[in-house]
Design a protein around this motif. Structure first.
Motif, PDB file in Angstrom:
ATOM      1  N   UNK A 129     -38.559   6.827   1.098  1.00  0.00           N
ATOM      2  CA  UNK A 129     -37.999   7.905   0.277  1.00  0.00           C
ATOM      3  C   UNK A 129     -38.290   7.601  -1.188  1.00  0.00           C
ATOM      4  N   UNK A 130     -38.307   8.636  -2.007  1.00  0.00           N
ATOM      5  CA  UNK A 130     -38.520   8.475  -3.430  1.00  0.00           C
ATOM      6  C   UNK A 130     -37.695   9.493  -4.185  1.00  0.00           C
ATOM      7  N   UNK A 131     -37.429   9.205  -5.471  1.00  0.00           N
ATOM      8  CA  UNK A 131     -36.653  10.134  -6.289  1.00  0.00           C
ATOM      9  C   UNK A 131     -35.562   9.403  -7.042  1.00  0.00           C
ATOM     10  N   UNK A 132     -34.462  10.106  -7.290  1.00  0.00           N
ATOM     11  CA  UNK A 132     -33.360   9.579  -8.099  1.00  0.00           C
ATOM     12  C   UNK A 132     -32.138   9.359  -7.211  1.00  0.00           C
ATOM     13  N   UNK A 133     -31.747   8.096  -6.964  1.00  0.00           N
ATOM     14  CA  UNK A 133     -30.613   7.838  -6.067  1.00  0.00           C
ATOM     15  C   UNK A 133     -29.257   8.131  -6.691  1.00  0.00           C
ATOM     16  N   UNK A 134     -29.214   8.429  -7.992  1.00  0.00           N
ATOM     17  CA  UNK A 134     -27.946   8.620  -8.685  1.00  0.00           C
ATOM     18  C   UNK A 134     -27.456  10.069  -8.660  1.00  0.00           C
ATOM     19  N   UNK A 167     -28.955   1.261  -8.098  1.00  0.00           N
ATOM     20  CA  UNK A 167     -29.286   1.976  -6.862  1.00  0.00           C
ATOM     21  C   UNK A 167     -30.788   2.224  -6.773  1.00  0.00           C
ATOM     22  N   UNK A 168     -31.280   2.357  -5.542  1.00  0.00           N
ATOM     23  CA  UNK A 168     -32.657   2.756  -5.338  1.00  0.00           C
ATOM     24  C   UNK A 168     -32.770   3.519  -4.026  1.00  0.00           C
ATOM     25  N   UNK A 221     -21.917   4.952  -7.592  1.00  0.00           N
ATOM     26  CA  UNK A 221     -23.035   5.663  -8.225  1.00  0.00           C
ATOM     27  C   UNK A 221     -24.159   6.037  -7.272  1.00  0.00           C
ATOM     28  N   UNK A 222     -24.295   5.352  -6.130  1.00  0.00           N
ATOM     29  CA  UNK A 222     -25.424   5.630  -5.222  1.00  0.00           C
ATOM     30  C   UNK A 222     -25.062   6.817  -4.341  1.00  0.00           C
ATOM     31  N   UNK A 261     -30.047   6.438  -0.045  1.00  0.00           N
ATOM     32  CA  UNK A 261     -30.099   5.497  -1.168  1.00  0.00           C
ATOM     33  C   UNK A 261     -29.427   4.210  -0.738  1.00  0.00           C
ATOM     34  N   UNK A 262     -29.673   3.129  -1.458  1.00  0.00           N
ATOM     35  CA  UNK A 262     -29.046   1.850  -1.165  1.00  0.00           C
ATOM     36  C   UNK A 262     -28.641   1.163  -2.454  1.00  0.00           C
ATOM     37  N   UNK A 263     -27.668   0.261  -2.334  1.00  0.00           N
ATOM     38  CA  UNK A 263     -27.104  -0.434  -3.490  1.00  0.00           C
ATOM     39  C   UNK A 263     -27.695  -1.837  -3.570  1.00  0.00           C
TER      40      UNK A 263
END
Length: 750
Positions: free
Chosen positions: A297-302, A291-292, A271-272, A277-279
């Protein structure tokens, strides 16, 4: 209640930033999907943002995260309409992707008095998130009870927690105050996916409601930040009428019920998917991951391109006081202004050449290093003094001076006051690999004391109230004097921390709960069971009758009876014990305990007595006889409670139908089984005054034990038990759930 199961279908797009050109290309390639939802899918429902993995429609969300967008008519006469998102039966109020939380509405439970019928009618709500990847956040929610003389509690598969809300005319109700007068609250246990609400309808509150027109009591599991108590909640139906009888609750969520390592093995479902992004693996009992975005960084990791770089320099002029702030992917740099150069990370003016061009630079560098070292040393000394002062304050606060002096005068050499450093060394800095049990009241670590190689169990409690702090030293001295072969020995404590730590002898062979319910049907003779019962009863009788002052255990259950290396029973866990109890009842406004073992008289009156321990021990006897658990939530309503099933079988003379097959097959056991069953029946009497004392129970079991045809724990019994336990140390290093093993001093189900 609908239960949700889910998986995912995403593809990972890697991105490596090397040159400015590659940065531009990668960002432009990912930019179209950075809005937070899948292209072509609704970004909102009403006023609520819908970020992926949530979505409206199967193609717009991961399985288990599909939402519905229901359209509703506005207030009467306006003709307006509005839309609200729903996850199953729950209205969604907001969704946070970075925190992995969703805010939904749940029903308020109520118990209302109708003056027309002179009856009280309960509405007891429940919520079930089992197998959905969602669970109730213990950090963001509270169990809240509102009303006059309202006793209510939340029941899950492992916990019963609630409180009593009273109305004291001498203490007027206050806005924003929920501390017992008109409103009380309790903590939500960790990892709860299911609960039912219950009211104690026998508690005499209806008279008060009729006299004062306070007709309803309420109970809810709700977001603690949303609770704003008002006196009108008690005298009217304002609280229940808010949002049509619903309150907000915060749920945690995970993507899938596998770890990050397992999820990465199938990149088609991982999903990441966003670059940068990281799990993150779950840290609780709920398996799974989320995930984040990485730091910077910012936003949606998905979603592809969902994690965008944060411009750290934008609007932040203090980042580079000696240079120019230049944003970089995931961070920033601070090059010097023209005409300056960097020396030891600090921008300084470039000096004109001189006869000795290196001396000013070297002098400035040396001076700066000296200043930095001096400041660091001063800060270190200050922090050490501050830490030492804090340790001394905690030591005095927990009665350490009193405890130390009394130990010295009584020469209590077996009890020791440990330092924090000693316990850190013993447990490898409280390493997660050393954890042998967890519970709502604390965590237990297996440790090895330096010098004497003694194995211990170190319990780090979570909370302690002000009254316990004042009495802690005295209570530790009393508990340290307990010397009984069937009671776990308290070796010492650590007082120089905010919440004291307890040190017990380490018991290697687990608990009676595991021996009974975790042996996969292997044989355990009646003689072995009778010996465990007798030793446990003898320990409790010692606490009630011989300890000075007497001690009421308060949480007798099979997971608090341990089996040592010599296969002897040892009673443990005095986290809820009452010291110096008299024959008069002990009253508590906060009720907690373990399902199936609670004294019904205590549940109804909130008064705990020595006979409460007797009732709980009666349930342990039933476990030994039947090899069944005290509560089976999946059974029919009249078969959920083992004690109810047993008493019904005794009344109908059908006890043999619920006995463990292994002891029924043994010869000449019928008379002994019948007498043990009769003793258990006496312990389970509804009224405490009709139950025997623990001393009488111990004497009865001792007589039965002597009357057995073969010596208990003899060759046959010992071989049976060894086949269940293995070698004495075989379980010493295993990490177990507190629902199965309660190692030395840890109480499961709190």
């Amino acid at each position: 209640m609908t239960k949700f199961e889910y998986d995912h279908r995403l593809v990972l797009l890697p991105c490596h930033l090397l040159l400015c050109l590659s940065v531009i290309c990668s960002c432009s390639a990912e930019a179209p999907a950075a809005a937070g939802h899948r292209p072509g899918c609704p970004a909102k429902c009403g006023d609520v943002d819908i970020p992926f993995p949530f979505g409206i429609g199967e193609q717009c969300a991961l399985d288990g995260f599909q939402l519905g967008c229901n359209r509703s008519i506005g207030s009467r006469g306006t003709g307006s309409t509005s839309s609200k998102p729903f996850w199953g039966d729950f209205e969604v109020m907001s969704i946070s992707v970075p925190d992995g939380k969703v805010r939904v509405k749940t029903l308020i439970s109520s118990l209302c008095y109708d003056p027309a019928t002179n009856l009280t009618t309960p509405f007891e709500a429940s919520s079930d998130f089992t197998n959905s990847g969602f669970w109730i956040s213990d950090a963001d929610n509270k169990i809240v009870v509102i009303g006059c003389y309202t006793l209510a509690y939340m029941m899950s598969s492992s916990y019963v927690i609630g409180c009593l809300s009273r109305c004291d005319d001498a203490l007027p109700l206050q806005n924003g105050s929920c501390s017992g007068n008109g409103c009380c609250q309790a903590d939500v246990p960790k990892d709860i996916t299911y609960y039912e609400s219950y009211f104690n309808e026998r508690y005499n509150g209806s008279v008060t409601w009729r006299q004062q027109d306070r007709r309803c009591g309420y109970m809810a599991v709700m977001e603690k930040a949303a609770l704003d108590f008002r006196p009108s909640f008690v005298t009217s139906t304002v609280f229940n009428d808010t949002n049509n009888g619903k309150v907000p609750v915060i749920l945690n969520w995970l993507i899938a019920q596998v770890s990050c390592r397992v999820a990465r093995q199938n990149m088609s479902t991982y999903a990441c998917v966003s670059s940068n992004s990281q799990c993150l693996d779950s840290t609780g009992k709920q398996p799974g991951y989320r995930c984040r975005c990485r730091n910077g960084y910012e936003g949606n990791p998905y979603i592809t391109g969902g994690c965008q770089d944060i411009d750290d320099c934008l609007g932040n002029s203090n980042l580079c006081p000696f240079g120019v702030c230049v944003n970089t992917p995931g961070g920033y740099n601070c090059p010097c202004h023209p005409g300056n150069s960097t020396i030891n990370g600090v921008c300084v003016p470039i000096q004109k050449p001189s006869r000795f061009p290196a001396l000013p630079v070297v002098g400035a560098s040396v001076g700066l290093v000296i200043i930095v070292i001096a400041i660091a040393c001063a800060c270190l000394i200050r922090e050490r003094k501050k830490s030492q002062k804090m340790k001394e304050n905690y030591f005095r606060q927990h009665g350490g001076l009193l405890l130390f002096e009394e130990m010295k005068s009584k020469q209590a050499n077996s009890f020791k006051i440990f330092t924090k450093e000693e316990l850190q060394k013993a447990t490898d800095m409280f390493s997660a690999q050393r954890i042998v049990g967890r519970g709502g009241n604390g965590t237990v670590y297996r440790g090895l004391l330096e010098g004497n190689d003694l194995e211990v169990a170190v319990k780090r409690c979570m909370t302690i109230d002000e009254k316990q702090k004042a009495e802690f030293g005295k209570e530790m001295l009393i508990l340290s004097q307990i010397n009984h072969r069937n009671i776990v020995k308290l070796l010492g404590c650590c007082l120089e921390v905010e919440v004291p730590m307890l040190v017990y002898e380490f018991i290697p062979n687990g608990t009676l709960f595991q021996l009974i319910h975790g042996s996969h049907g292997q044989r355990l003779s009646l003689a072995a069971r009778l010996e465990i019962a007798h030793e446990s009863a003898d320990a409790l009788a010692y606490l009630h009758s011989c300890a000075s002052p007497p001690i009421l255990h308060g949480d007798v259950k099979s997971s608090n009876i341990l089996i040592d290396a010599d296969r002897k029973a040892k009673v443990s866990d005095f986290g809820t014990s009452i010291l110096g109890a008299t024959d008069e009842s002990q009253f508590a406004t906060f009720m907690q305990g373990t399902c199936g073992y609670l004294d019904p008289e205590y549940v109804q009156t909130c008064r705990m007595t020595y006979k409460s321990d007797v009732y709980s021990f009666g349930v342990v006897l039933l476990e030994l006889l039947t090899r069944k658990k005290p509560v089976n939530l999946f059974a029919a309503e009249h078969e959920k409670s083992l004690s109810v099933v047993f008493l019904s079988a005794m009344k109908e003379n059908k006890v043999a139908e619920i006995l463990d097959e292994h002891i029924k097959d043994e010869e000449d056991n019928a008379r002994f089984i019948q007498e043990i069953a009769e003793l258990a029946k006496q312990c389970l009497e509804m009224y405490g005054e009709n139950r025997p004392s623990m001393r009488e129970v111990a004497e009865k079991l001792g007589g039965l034990r002597k009357g057995m045809h073969h010596h208990p724990w003899g060759k046959e019994a010992q071989e049976d038990t060894e086949s269940l336990l293995g070698e004495p140390s075989s379980m010493a290093s295993s990490t177990v759930s507190t629902e199965k093993i309660g190692i030395t001093g840890l109480q499961s189900g709190r």
